[in-house]
Write a protein that holds these residues in place. Structure first.
Motif, PDB file in Angstrom:
ATOM      1  N   PRO A  91       0.748  -1.310  -0.014  1.00  0.00           N
ATOM      2  CA  PRO A  91       0.001  -0.070   0.050  1.00  0.00           C
ATOM      3  C   PRO A  91       0.599   1.370   0.053  1.00  0.00           C
ATOM      4  O   PRO A  91       0.457   2.276  -0.716  1.00  0.00           O
ATOM      5  CB  PRO A  91      -0.861  -0.132   1.162  1.00  0.00           C
ATOM      6  CG  PRO A  91      -0.922  -1.765   1.483  1.00  0.00           C
ATOM      7  CD  PRO A  91       0.406  -2.010   1.107  1.00  0.00           C
ATOM      8  N   ARG A  92       1.893   1.319   0.635  1.00  0.00           N
ATOM      9  CA  ARG A  92       2.841   2.596   0.659  1.00  0.00           C
ATOM     10  C   ARG A  92       3.559   2.760  -0.601  1.00  0.00           C
ATOM     11  O   ARG A  92       3.664   3.756  -1.063  1.00  0.00           O
ATOM     12  CB  ARG A  92       3.891   2.579   1.898  1.00  0.00           C
ATOM     13  CG  ARG A  92       3.185   2.118   3.399  1.00  0.00           C
ATOM     14  CD  ARG A  92       2.598   3.535   3.742  1.00  0.00           C
ATOM     15  NE  ARG A  92       1.033   3.437   3.201  1.00  0.00           N
ATOM     16  CZ  ARG A  92      -0.086   2.912   3.398  1.00  0.00           C
ATOM     17  NH1 ARG A  92       0.135   1.618   4.223  1.00  0.00           N
ATOM     18  NH2 ARG A  92      -1.134   3.176   2.608  1.00  0.00           N
ATOM     19  N   ALA A  93       3.918   1.573  -1.223  1.00  0.00           N
ATOM     20  CA  ALA A  93       4.410   1.861  -2.600  1.00  0.00           C
ATOM     21  C   ALA A  93       3.668   2.338  -3.366  1.00  0.00           C
ATOM     22  O   ALA A  93       3.890   3.199  -4.364  1.00  0.00           O
ATOM     23  CB  ALA A  93       5.179   0.218  -2.898  1.00  0.00           C
ATOM     24  N   VAL A  94       2.293   1.953  -3.330  1.00  0.00           N
ATOM     25  CA  VAL A  94       1.209   2.316  -4.368  1.00  0.00           C
ATOM     26  C   VAL A  94       1.117   3.728  -4.072  1.00  0.00           C
ATOM     27  O   VAL A  94       0.947   4.664  -4.950  1.00  0.00           O
ATOM     28  CB  VAL A  94      -0.157   1.614  -4.112  1.00  0.00           C
ATOM     29  CG1 VAL A  94      -1.178   2.144  -4.633  1.00  0.00           C
ATOM     30  CG2 VAL A  94       0.011   0.087  -4.438  1.00  0.00           C
ATOM     31  N   ASN A  95       1.191   4.043  -2.808  1.00  0.00           N
ATOM     32  CA  ASN A  95       0.807   5.730  -2.519  1.00  0.00           C
ATOM     33  C   ASN A  95       1.852   6.385  -2.967  1.00  0.00           C
ATOM     34  O   ASN A  95       1.672   7.378  -3.511  1.00  0.00           O
ATOM     35  CB  ASN A  95       0.610   5.841  -1.065  1.00  0.00           C
ATOM     36  CG  ASN A  95       0.289   7.385  -0.751  1.00  0.00           C
ATOM     37  OD1 ASN A  95       1.401   7.918  -0.305  1.00  0.00           O
ATOM     38  ND2 ASN A  95      -1.003   7.699  -0.690  1.00  0.00           N
ATOM     39  N   PHE A  96       3.230   6.344  -2.677  1.00  0.00           N
ATOM     40  CA  PHE A  96       4.367   7.027  -3.141  1.00  0.00           C
ATOM     41  C   PHE A  96       4.108   7.170  -4.684  1.00  0.00           C
ATOM     42  O   PHE A  96       4.607   8.168  -5.379  1.00  0.00           O
ATOM     43  CB  PHE A  96       5.597   6.413  -2.722  1.00  0.00           C
ATOM     44  CG  PHE A  96       5.656   6.419  -1.251  1.00  0.00           C
ATOM     45  CD1 PHE A  96       5.186   7.721  -0.512  1.00  0.00           C
ATOM     46  CD2 PHE A  96       6.082   5.474  -0.372  1.00  0.00           C
ATOM     47  CE1 PHE A  96       5.171   7.809   0.766  1.00  0.00           C
ATOM     48  CE2 PHE A  96       6.317   5.331   0.707  1.00  0.00           C
ATOM     49  CZ  PHE A  96       5.782   6.729   1.679  1.00  0.00           C
ATOM     50  N   ALA A  97       3.888   5.966  -5.421  1.00  0.00           N
ATOM     51  CA  ALA A  97       3.997   5.710  -6.837  1.00  0.00           C
ATOM     52  C   ALA A  97       3.036   6.557  -7.534  1.00  0.00           C
ATOM     53  O   ALA A  97       3.577   7.491  -8.328  1.00  0.00           O
ATOM     54  CB  ALA A  97       3.910   4.414  -7.288  1.00  0.00           C
TER      55      ALA A  97
END
Length: 289
Positions: free
Chosen positions: A43-49
């Motif tokens: 989820p954090r990778a998705v948000n940053f991306a």
């Protein structure tokens, strides 16, 4: 174009409504599905991306600086690895597909295709014409992206521009007020309008120890009391921060004019209410606990 002065808080009310609709995609299963297809599942990778893709394949320092209230260690665990998994252009396309699916699911096909949606897009894009690039990296990066042809996606694009324009200015105000990223979150949560602590720990990378340390610094400044509530001085500072943010963000809404701002707020409120009713956000997202 209209340049009539507006009531001081009218722009803030309009922004808050539009931001509610913009933010729905961050909590959408459609976004997770689209990014998972590219190989991004955390989820954090998705948000940053998805939020950082407009900046290009930047490093963790740029993301941490522009996002402001995320712990650098968390950012560095996912950036720049996200760009090695999927190119920013792929991520932006996936984000657009997710937004399309999310708005159709939350608002319904009739609302997406309505004249009201097209009117909201025209008004929001007109407001965004007066946004300024200088000192606003996230806004400026998104302003380089093309405006989608479909009205509901054009509206969402415009809400993104207005959200990031205000957000970039807000960071400048927080810096001037001497609040670091976590201190800004702690004081906002203390108003009762910010993200609940458990969501800050989950999404921003901070720990309970970090939160307690920030609270200690704020108590030393006389901004929080022993119970973690804002003092009179703390309340005044938060009010000053919002008022100065309003001042830095007034151009888009003055450009749109009082009547246009009122109408955009009315339309945005209707769409945001429909999204909230459809369960766009977790029930415990906002609050002091």
């Amino acid at each position: 174009m209209t340049t009539a002065a507006i009531e001081p808080r009218a722009g803030r009310r309009c922004h808050n409504t539009l931001n509610s609709l913009h933010a729905t995609h961050y909590f959408s299963p459609d976004l997770g599905r689209e990014l998972a297809a590219l190989g991004l599942t955390h989820p954090r990778a998705v948000n940053f991306a998805v939020r950082g893709a407009a900046l290009g394949p930047v490093g963790p320092g740029t993301v941490a600086a522009t996002f402001y209230n995320y712990k650098y260690d968390l950012v560095a665990r996912h950036v720049p690895a996200v760009w090695e998994t999927a190119a920013p252009e792929q991520i932006l396309a996936a984000r657009a597909r997710a937004v399309d699916a999310t708005l159709r699911r939350l608002l319904g096909e009739e609302a997406v295709a309505s004249e009201e949606m097209a009117e909201a897009a025209r008004l929001a894009l007109r407001a965004a014409e007066a946004c300024a690039r200088g000192g606003r990296p996230l806004y400026s990066a998104h302003a380089d992206l093309p405006v989608p042809e479909e009205p509901h996606l054009a509206f969402w694009h415009a809400t993104t521009l207005l959200r990031e324009h205000r957000g970039d200015g807000h960071i400048a105000v927080l810096l001037s007020a001497g609040l670091d990223g976590l201190e800004a979150v702690v004081t906002h949560t203390a108003t009762g309008k910010g993200m609940a602590p458990k969501w800050v720990f989950t999404t921003r990378g901070w720990t309970e120890e970090d939160w307690a340390a920030a609270g200690g610094r704020l108590r030393e400044r006389g901004l929080l009391d022993s119970a973690g509530e804002l003092t009179e001085r703390g309340v005044a500072l938060r009010e000053e921060i919002e008022a100065e943010t309003d001042r830095l963000d007034r151009a888009p809404y003055e450009h749109l004019g009082a009547a246009g701002v009122d109408r955009l707020t009315e339309l945005g409120t209707g769409f945001a209410h429909a999204a909230l009713t459809a369960g766009a956000f977790p029930a415990d997202l906002i609050g002091k606990r």
